[in-house]
Design a protein around this motif. Structure first.
Motif: not given
Length: 93
Positions: A20-28, A30-36, A57-58
């Motif tokens: 959990i601490m090492e996983f970082d998906a922050y950069g992607i 804004p590219y998640v283009g489907i309703a979530t 927010q992102h």
């Protein structure tokens, strides 16, 4: 890897914690283009609610629902959880 009943719970917890601490998906985000739908309990400490807020927010099409009296399983507020899911599906289905 095979998990068995005699697996060391402390070692399993530490592996999960470090993952959990090492996983970082922050950069992607804004590219998640489907309703979530992001659902998060406010009472959790390992994964604070602020993480869910940042995600929402992102992500351009994210809807965030925070459950005030739950941590991770959201079981204490299951009726609200199910209602949020059904509303989300109605709005985005």
């Amino acid at each position: 890897q095979v998990f068995t009943a005699d697996a060391d719970p402390a070692a399993a917890f530490l592996k999960q914690y470090y993952a959990i601490m090492e996983f970082d998906a922050y950069g992607i985000l804004p590219y998640v283009g489907i309703a979530t739908l992001i659902q998060h309990g406010k009472m959790g400490t390992l994964l604070p609610v602020e993480n869910a807020i940042i995600m929402a927010q992102h992500m351009p099409k994210a809807k965030l629902v925070i459950f005030e009296n739950s941590a991770y399983a959201l079981a204490k507020e299951m009726n609200k959880v199910l209602s949020a899911i059904l509303n989300f599906l109605r709005e985005n289905g």
